[in-house]
Design an enzyme around this catalytic site. Structure first.
Site, PDB file in Angstrom:
ATOM      1  N   GLU A 187       0.739  -1.382  -0.233  1.00 13.91           N
ATOM      2  CA  GLU A 187      -0.034  -0.219  -0.191  1.00 13.91           C
ATOM      3  C   GLU A 187       0.498   1.389   0.027  1.00 13.91           C
ATOM      4  OE1 GLU A 187      -2.997  -0.118   2.913  1.00 13.91           O
ATOM      5  OE2 GLU A 187      -3.957  -2.159   1.816  1.00 13.91           O
ATOM      6  N   GLU A 227      -5.502  -8.787   1.051  1.00 12.27           N
ATOM      7  CA  GLU A 227      -5.994  -8.423   1.879  1.00 12.27           C
ATOM      8  C   GLU A 227      -7.743  -7.737   1.494  1.00 12.27           C
ATOM      9  OE1 GLU A 227      -4.580  -4.855   4.503  1.00 12.27           O
ATOM     10  OE2 GLU A 227      -2.963  -5.409   3.798  1.00 12.27           O
TER      11      GLU A 227
HETATM   12  C1  FCB Z   1      -4.651  -2.249   5.277  1.00 12.73           C
HETATM   13  C2  FCB Z   1      -3.537  -2.198   5.993  1.00 12.73           C
HETATM   14  C3  FCB Z   1      -3.059  -3.516   7.394  1.00 12.73           C
HETATM   15  C4  FCB Z   1      -4.903  -2.604   8.052  1.00 12.73           C
HETATM   16  C5  FCB Z   1      -5.970  -2.907   7.609  1.00 12.73           C
HETATM   17  C6  FCB Z   1      -6.914  -3.441   8.380  1.00 12.73           C
HETATM   18  O1  FCB Z   1      -3.962  -0.440   5.126  1.00 12.73           O
HETATM   19  O2  FCB Z   1      -2.349  -2.699   5.215  1.00 12.73           O
HETATM   20  O3  FCB Z   1      -2.176  -3.706   7.479  1.00 12.73           O
HETATM   21  O4  FCB Z   1      -4.484  -2.221   9.034  1.00 12.73           O
HETATM   22  O5  FCB Z   1      -5.306  -2.214   6.476  1.00 12.73           O
END
Ligand code: FCB
Length: 444
Positions: A169, A349
């Site tokens: 990110e 994620e």
């Molecule tokens: C993302 C992050 C991860 C976690 C989630 C909720 O932005 O990569 O580490 O904090 O959000």
């Protein structure tokens, strides 16, 4: 949709859970580990909602072996984790720390022994403090430091991990870390943020090229947090604001990586905040990717006049205040597929914070379960419409240190009792395990 099972996905689809080093490891200065910018940021008064830090976290550094047993029990075939740069290279340059590397070598070997593919991330935000003291990501010299670190990780672990992601990110590092300042290192300058993003892209491209030159056999790529952007109304003002949000949040991150250019309109709009780009940089940034990781949590609805009120959607809202919108994930994937020549996609994620209902030995989290189920279906729908997605990782395996929210927000499918460090599978974890079991038996 209700009949969706693991069998509805390709046989070799990657099913995983994800974590990151700072959020779970603890052991903040064990065995020669150096400090990271998150260790420092946690000491800034008011920076972390519950004034907590990562010193203990989930004590994963000590408990890794039983934690791996737990991951194996879920039935996933992949685990995404990150390497703490200051654990393996305390000052971010110079000497590497064998004791720190031993931890990740054990972790990777332990995963392989349990039949789980390791998905490694090099930078999930915990930059060595020593590099921040020299300017951190705003300094071009940090690019080469990162390439050196990446090559050492590739030398030691590259033959055993399935995948190496350079950065997690870049938008968060650049914007939340250097423009709004709500994340480490807590700076507040758009110009710096834009330059930081450029250095992250450049270090990504150069690290991928260098790791390939070493003969690293792992798949190489990067992870972006992306969101489909929609206008609150059809008014010209909302539509223009939406265009800008799409440019700054998505195109600014996708296009240098996939096309070797910054989007022209935004570049012009940045004026003197535009990045300093050296000759050859854009070619170095645009390297072929074995995968593009996407972290998806919610869509973005843009209203020019005032911030859009999430309640207007009628959709459920998570404990973070984030709208639950699985269709947004399908829309995002279809839009990317339409606009770009994409490498294979991994959903690296996806998950949600909700308050758990603890009842004896059980933890009820039906909203989290519904969230994950709905988003897996959304991925399936995008695949049905022609997008190549190779895997899906739940964020997160454990409740953990949720950055500036501290431990108050729980994202885990496994509950962590921070007093005892006891782990308990929540209903969402039991659901995921049952879902994953379906094919193992060949049925649905
Ligand atoms: C993302 C992050 C991860 C976690 C989630 C909720 O932005 O990569 O580490 O904090 O959000």
């Amino acid at each position: 949709m209700t009949s969706l099972s693991r069998n509805s996905f390709p046989r070799d689809f990657v099913w995983g859970v994800a974590t990151s080093s700072f959020q779970i490891e603890g052991a903040a200065d064990a065995d020669g580990k150096g400090a990271s910018i998150w260790d420092d940021f946690c000491r800034v008064p008011g920076a972390i909602a519950d004034a907590s830090d990562g010193r203990e976290a989930c004590q994963h550094y000590q408990r890794w072996a039983t934690d791996l047993d737990l991951i194996a029990a879920l039935g996933v075939n992949a685990y995404r984790f990150s390497v703490s740069w200051p654990r393996v290279q305390p000052l971010g340059s110079g000497a590497f720390n064998d004791a720190g590397f031993a931890f990740y070598e054990n972790l990777v070997d332990g995963l392989l022994a349990r039949g789980i593919k390791p998905y490694l991330t090099l930078n999930h935000w915990d930059l060595p403090s020593a590099l921040q003291a020299q300017g951190g990501w705003s300094e071009r010299a940090t690019v080469q430091r990162f390439v050196d670190y990446a090559c050492e990780v590739a030398r030691r672990l590259g033959d055993r991990v399935s995948s190496i992601c350079t950065h997690n990110e870049p938008w968060v590092i650049a914007v939340l870390g250097h423009e709004t300042g709500i994340f480490a290192p807590g700076l507040k300058s758009r110009k710096v943020a834009i330059q930081v993003a450029h250095h992250l892209f450049l270090s990504h491209g150069m690290a991928v090229t260098a790791m390939r030159q070493l003969g690293c056999s792992a798949d190489l790529g990067i992870v972006l947090n992306l969101s489909p952007v929609e206008a609150a109304t059809e008014s010209p003002a909302d539509r223009e604001a939406t265009r800008r949000a799409h440019d700054s949040g998505l195109r600014w991150y996708v296009e240098p990586l996939l096309q070797g250019v910054y989007p022209g309109e935004m570049l012009a709009e940045l004026g003197e905040d535009a990045p300093t780009v050296m000759p050859g940089d854009m070619e170095k940034i645009r390297v072929p990717l074995d995968f593009l990781g996407i972290n998806y949590y919610m869509r973005t609805v843009v209203s020019a006049a005032e911030p859009w009120d999430v309640k207007a959607s009628g959709n459920p809202v998570t404990d973070m205040g984030w709208e639950v919108c699985p269709q947004g994930l399908t829309a995002l994937l279809l839009r990317l597929h339409r606009d770009y020549a994409l490498p294979p996609i991994l959903i690296t994620e996806n998950g949600a914070a909700f308050k758990d209902e603890v009842s004896g030995a059980e933890v009820h989290d039906i909203q989290r379960q519904a969230y994950i189920q709905g988003h897996i279906a959304a991925v399936h729908e995008a695949m049905r419409q022609g997008v190549r997605v190779d895997g899906y990782f739940v964020w997160s395996l454990f409740d953990n240190f949720e950055w500036s929210s501290g431990y108050a927000k729980r994202f885990g499918i496994v509950r962590v009792d921070y007093d005892t460090q006891q782990r308990t599978l929540k209903d969402s974890a039991l659901w995921y395990r049952n879902f994953l079991r379906a094919t193992a038996a060949g049925g649905n």
